[in-house]
Structure formats: structure tokens, C-alpha cells
Design an enzyme around this catalytic site. Structure first.
Site, PDB file in Angstrom:
ATOM      1  N   ASP A  19       3.227  15.101  25.958  1.00 37.85           N
ATOM      2  CA  ASP A  19       1.865  15.625  26.092  1.00 37.85           C
ATOM      3  C   ASP A  19       1.862  17.146  26.242  1.00 37.85           C
ATOM      4  O   ASP A  19       2.815  17.729  26.750  1.00 37.85           O
ATOM      5  CB  ASP A  19       1.199  14.968  27.316  1.00 37.85           C
ATOM      6  CG  ASP A  19      -0.315  15.114  27.285  1.00 37.85           C
ATOM      7  OD1 ASP A  19      -0.877  15.437  26.214  1.00 37.85           O
ATOM      8  OD2 ASP A  19      -0.944  14.908  28.344  1.00 37.85           O
ATOM      9  N   TRP A  24      -0.401  24.059  24.536  1.00 37.65           N
ATOM     10  CA  TRP A  24       0.661  24.998  24.145  1.00 37.65           C
ATOM     11  C   TRP A  24       0.143  25.920  23.034  1.00 37.65           C
ATOM     12  O   TRP A  24       0.335  27.137  23.076  1.00 37.65           O
ATOM     13  CB  TRP A  24       1.879  24.215  23.674  1.00 37.65           C
ATOM     14  CG  TRP A  24       3.105  25.022  23.375  1.00 37.65           C
ATOM     15  CD1 TRP A  24       4.096  25.363  24.258  1.00 37.65           C
ATOM     16  CD2 TRP A  24       3.476  25.589  22.113  1.00 37.65           C
ATOM     17  NE1 TRP A  24       5.062  26.099  23.635  1.00 37.65           N
ATOM     18  CE2 TRP A  24       4.708  26.262  22.309  1.00 37.65           C
ATOM     19  CE3 TRP A  24       2.904  25.601  20.846  1.00 37.65           C
ATOM     20  CZ2 TRP A  24       5.369  26.929  21.278  1.00 37.65           C
ATOM     21  CZ3 TRP A  24       3.566  26.264  19.816  1.00 37.65           C
ATOM     22  CH2 TRP A  24       4.777  26.919  20.036  1.00 37.65           C
ATOM     23  N   ARG A  32      -4.699  23.572  17.413  1.00 36.16           N
ATOM     24  CA  ARG A  32      -3.941  22.481  18.043  1.00 36.16           C
ATOM     25  C   ARG A  32      -2.779  21.990  17.177  1.00 36.16           C
ATOM     26  O   ARG A  32      -1.705  21.677  17.678  1.00 36.16           O
ATOM     27  CB  ARG A  32      -4.878  21.307  18.346  1.00 36.16           C
ATOM     28  CG  ARG A  32      -5.970  21.615  19.346  1.00 36.16           C
ATOM     29  CD  ARG A  32      -6.882  20.407  19.539  1.00 36.16           C
ATOM     30  NE  ARG A  32      -6.110  19.235  19.895  1.00 36.16           N
ATOM     31  CZ  ARG A  32      -5.679  18.953  21.126  1.00 36.16           C
ATOM     32  NH1 ARG A  32      -5.996  19.754  22.120  1.00 36.16           N
ATOM     33  NH2 ARG A  32      -4.971  17.880  21.359  1.00 36.16           N
ATOM     34  N   HIS A  36       1.419  20.690  17.505  1.00 34.13           N
ATOM     35  CA  HIS A  36       2.076  19.465  17.022  1.00 34.13           C
ATOM     36  C   HIS A  36       3.297  19.821  16.172  1.00 34.13           C
ATOM     37  O   HIS A  36       4.340  19.198  16.285  1.00 34.13           O
ATOM     38  CB  HIS A  36       1.094  18.611  16.213  1.00 34.13           C
ATOM     39  CG  HIS A  36      -0.099  18.140  17.006  1.00 34.13           C
ATOM     40  ND1 HIS A  36       0.014  17.658  18.286  1.00 34.13           N
ATOM     41  CD2 HIS A  36      -1.432  18.100  16.707  1.00 34.13           C
ATOM     42  CE1 HIS A  36      -1.185  17.331  18.740  1.00 34.13           C
ATOM     43  NE2 HIS A  36      -2.083  17.591  17.801  1.00 34.13           N
ATOM     44  N   LEU A 130      21.979   5.043  19.854  1.00 32.14           N
ATOM     45  CA  LEU A 130      20.658   5.048  20.490  1.00 32.14           C
ATOM     46  C   LEU A 130      19.616   4.328  19.629  1.00 32.14           C
ATOM     47  O   LEU A 130      19.570   4.509  18.414  1.00 32.14           O
ATOM     48  CB  LEU A 130      20.226   6.509  20.681  1.00 32.14           C
ATOM     49  CG  LEU A 130      18.825   6.756  21.248  1.00 32.14           C
ATOM     50  CD1 LEU A 130      18.813   6.511  22.751  1.00 32.14           C
ATOM     51  CD2 LEU A 130      18.367   8.180  20.956  1.00 32.14           C
ATOM     52  N   ARG A 187       6.645  12.308  31.776  1.00 34.77           N
ATOM     53  CA  ARG A 187       5.424  12.805  31.145  1.00 34.77           C
ATOM     54  C   ARG A 187       5.407  14.321  31.281  1.00 34.77           C
ATOM     55  O   ARG A 187       5.562  14.862  32.375  1.00 34.77           O
ATOM     56  CB  ARG A 187       4.158  12.219  31.768  1.00 34.77           C
ATOM     57  CG  ARG A 187       2.907  12.749  31.041  1.00 34.77           C
ATOM     58  CD  ARG A 187       1.644  11.992  31.325  1.00 34.77           C
ATOM     59  NE  ARG A 187       0.581  12.458  30.412  1.00 34.77           N
ATOM     60  CZ  ARG A 187      -0.469  11.751  30.055  1.00 34.77           C
ATOM     61  NH1 ARG A 187      -0.636  10.541  30.529  1.00 34.77           N
ATOM     62  NH2 ARG A 187      -1.369  12.253  29.222  1.00 34.77           N
ATOM     63  N   GLU A 206      10.598   4.411  37.362  1.00 32.17           N
ATOM     64  CA  GLU A 206      10.490   5.667  38.121  1.00 32.17           C
ATOM     65  C   GLU A 206       9.731   6.692  37.277  1.00 32.17           C
ATOM     66  O   GLU A 206      10.049   6.878  36.104  1.00 32.17           O
ATOM     67  CB  GLU A 206      11.888   6.215  38.449  1.00 32.17           C
ATOM     68  CG  GLU A 206      12.705   5.333  39.365  1.00 32.17           C
ATOM     69  CD  GLU A 206      12.087   5.166  40.740  1.00 32.17           C
ATOM     70  OE1 GLU A 206      11.439   6.126  41.226  1.00 32.17           O
ATOM     71  OE2 GLU A 206      12.239   4.073  41.321  1.00 32.17           O
TER      72      GLU A 206
HETATM   73  C1  IPE Z   1      -1.165  10.350  25.645  1.00 27.64           C
HETATM   74  O1  IPE Z   1      -1.635  11.655  25.568  1.00 27.64           O
HETATM   75  C2  IPE Z   1      -0.825   9.851  24.283  1.00 27.64           C
HETATM   76  C3  IPE Z   1       0.321  10.464  23.647  1.00 27.64           C
HETATM   77  C4  IPE Z   1       1.111  11.358  24.157  1.00 27.64           C
HETATM   78  C5  IPE Z   1       0.589  10.006  22.324  1.00 27.64           C
HETATM   79  P1  IPE Z   1      -3.196  11.984  25.542  1.00 27.64           P
HETATM   80  O2  IPE Z   1      -3.311  13.452  25.481  1.00 27.64           O
HETATM   81  O3  IPE Z   1      -3.855  11.201  24.460  1.00 27.64           O
HETATM   82  O4  IPE Z   1      -3.662  11.397  26.944  1.00 27.64           O
HETATM   83  P2  IPE Z   1      -4.980  11.690  27.797  1.00 27.64           P
HETATM   84  O5  IPE Z   1      -6.139  11.553  26.873  1.00 27.64           O
HETATM   85  O6  IPE Z   1      -4.861  13.080  28.309  1.00 27.64           O
HETATM   86  O7  IPE Z   1      -4.937  10.695  28.887  1.00 27.64           O
HETATM   87  C1  IPE Z   2       0.267  15.304  22.765  1.00 33.02           C
HETATM   88  O1  IPE Z   2      -0.345  16.540  22.896  1.00 33.02           O
HETATM   89  C2  IPE Z   2       0.310  14.821  21.323  1.00 33.02           C
HETATM   90  C3  IPE Z   2      -0.587  13.689  21.043  1.00 33.02           C
HETATM   91  C4  IPE Z   2      -1.304  13.052  21.897  1.00 33.02           C
HETATM   92  C5  IPE Z   2      -0.639  13.255  19.660  1.00 33.02           C
HETATM   93  P1  IPE Z   2      -1.915  16.704  22.980  1.00 33.02           P
HETATM   94  O2  IPE Z   2      -2.430  16.864  21.598  1.00 33.02           O
HETATM   95  O3  IPE Z   2      -2.523  15.592  23.765  1.00 33.02           O
HETATM   96  O4  IPE Z   2      -2.047  18.080  23.765  1.00 33.02           O
HETATM   97  P2  IPE Z   2      -3.061  18.425  24.946  1.00 33.02           P
HETATM   98  O5  IPE Z   2      -2.930  17.343  25.969  1.00 33.02           O
HETATM   99  O6  IPE Z   2      -4.428  18.464  24.354  1.00 33.02           O
HETATM  100  O7  IPE Z   2      -2.595  19.748  25.435  1.00 33.02           O
HETATM  101 MG    MG Z   3      -2.891  15.335  25.750  1.00 29.81          MG
END
Ligand code: IPE
Ligand code: IPE
Ligand code: MG
Length: 249
Positions: A19, A24, A32, A36, A130, A187, A206
């Protein structure tokens, strides 16, 4: 950091909620999607870091059922990135003896994605190192629902009695079967929630939450998380005294 790890007490299975890509990118004034794209290095390092020390299973949450509700342009960009990354990385997976696996609702994914995924999974199926599981279009509730549906069908068809249901039989219907439950969940980006990931499997896992945003996540962060795991006492409902006694015995 790596030298400080106890290689006899490694988690067999590590799950990661990757996440913070959007934040970032935002910090750098970029879109965004830029986040990715820059997340791939973290996936590479985490996979190689696990393979190197002998972790057996790594499960990465890459796209949740709820992520389909994001703006269409972001969803499309993520799907394209997925296809191109799998295509590019399959050679490295082979080289590192990594076996690719998938959990989630494959039918939801665009055809090109399904095809690329199938190919990579079949190309790496005989690898013995793995097991890397990608959770794509996955959510814990979806998984539990489809397990329940399968079991209801079995009862309806007279193949099973409701009283015969055990935890083991239920687990056989989950898409992670026969992979053991994760001992450690990481996380990134500081959020203190599960976000519909592996709801059944995380019962006694954990949790390790770091402020590091996923695109910045590197081997040393992985090893830091494992080190933290190794300093915990896992009690599974028992008392500390019981745990220490069984260690001595
Ligand atoms: C969780 O991240 C899903 C993935 C990392 C694929 P999100 O960014 O979707 O989660 P929420 O919405 O903040 O809970
Ligand atoms: C995680 O990063 C990637 C996916 C959920 C696909 P986010 O896209 O959720 O990034 P934030 O949480 O908005 O920073
Ligand atoms: Mg997110």
C-alpha cells in the site's frame, strides 16, 4: 540486517498488503500511476529477499475486489502494468526457481491479463523454490462466500452432511489451499487495517505495519519485519508459561 535473522525461525509464509503507491506519487507531484510503476522494484526485492533466505510462500495483495471501484483510467493502467510486468519478469522467476500462483476471481480480469497470468503460471509450475501468489481481484469475503457456496451445493447434492463440516474441510474450499496460513503479515504506508485480505487465514498471523510507502520498500525493510516477527511470542490463546514449558520439553 540479514545476518541478524534466525534462519531456523523463519516464517514459512509471508503475506504483504502493498500500500501507498498513490501517496508516494503525490509527494513528488506526480500522477498515481507513477507510483504503481515505481512499485515493481519493491515487488522484485521482496520476492528475491524471500527466495534468498528460504521463505517458502509469499502472497502479495496486488488488486482487491474493491479496487475495481477506482477511476477507470487507474484500473486500466494497473491492468496494463500487470500484463507487461508478468511478461517481463517471468525469466527472472525462472532463474530464481520461483513458482507463480494466483488467488482471486480470474474471470473479472481482462482477457490479456488472464492469458499472461496463465502462461506464466504454467511456465513456472515445476519450479521448487518460493511460491509467489498474486492476489488479484481478490477479497477475503469473496473467497469465503464462494467456499460457502461450494459446500452448500455439496450438501444439496447429497454429497455431504452439514454436521460433517470441519475447519479442514472448509479450508479445502479456500483458494489458498493447500498453502499454510501466513505467520507474518506486512502492511506498508501505516494503515492499521486488513482491507478484506485473507480474512480466514490471518486468524493468528503476526501483524507488522510500517510507515514506509510500498515503492520505497526494500530487502532491509523485509528483513526488519522478519526480525520483529522473531522477537514475538506466539501464544495461540495459551499462557506464556505454557509456551515456555513446551519449548523446554
Ligand atoms: C489494499 O489497499 C489493497 C491492495 C493493496 C491491493 P487499499 O488502498 O485498496 O486499501 P484501503 O482502501 O486503504 O483500505
Ligand atoms: C496500493 O497503493 C496499490 C493498490 C491498491 C493497487 P494505493 O494505490 O492504494 O496507494 P495509496 O494508498 O492511495 O497511497
Ligand atoms: Mg491504498
Amino acid at each position: 540486517m540479514k545476518e541478524r535473522l534466525d534462519l531456523h525461525n523463519l516464517p514459512r509464509h509471508i503475506a504483504v498488503i502493498m500500500d501507498g503507491n498513490g501517496r508516494w506519487a503525490k509527494r513528488q507531484g506526480a500522477a498515481r500511476v507513477f507510483g504503481h510503476r515505481n512499485a515493481i522494484q519493491a515487488v522484485r526485492e521482496t520476492t528475491e529477499g524471500c527466495a534468498e533466505i528460504g521463505v517458502q510462500y509469499l502472497t502479495l495483495y496486488a488488486f482487491s475486489t474493491e479496487n475495481w471501484n477506482r477511476p477507470k483510467a487507474e484500473v486500466n493502467a494497473l491492468m496494463e502494468l500487470l500484463v507487461s510486468t508478468i511478461r517481463k519478469e517471468v525469466g527472472t522467476l525462472q532463474k530464481n526457481n520461483v513458482k507463480l500462483n494466483h488467488i482471486g476471481n480470474l474471470d473479472d480480469l481482462p482477457g490479456s491479463c488472464q492469458k499472461q497470468l496463465h502462461e506464466a503460471i504454467s511456465q513456472t509450475q515445476h519450479n521448487t523454490g518460493l511460491t509467489l501468489t498474486l492476489a488479484l481481484s481478490y477479497s477475503g469475503r469473496w473467497e469465503i462466500m464462494q467456499a460457502a457456496r461450494n459446500l452448500m451445493k455439496a450438501v444439496q447434492e447429497g454429497k455431504m452432511a452439514p454436521e460433517a463440516l470441519t475447519q479442514e474441510l472448509f479450508e479445502q474450499q479456500l483458494c489458498t489451499h493447500p498453502i499454510p496460513d501466513p505467520e507474518l503479515l506486512i502492511r506498508t504506508s501505516g494503515e492499521m487495517r486488513i482491507s478484506n485480505f485473507l480474512l480466514w487465514q490471518l486468524a493468528y498471523t503476526e501483524l507488522y505495519i510500517t510507515e514506509v510507502l510500498w515503492p520505497d520498500f526494500r530487502r532491509e525493510h523485509l528483513y526488519e519485519a522478519i526480525l520483529s516477527y522473531q522477537q514475538r511470542e506466539r501464544r495461540f490463546g495459551k499462557t506464556s508459561e505454557q509456551i515456555n514449558l513446551s519449548k523446554q520439553g
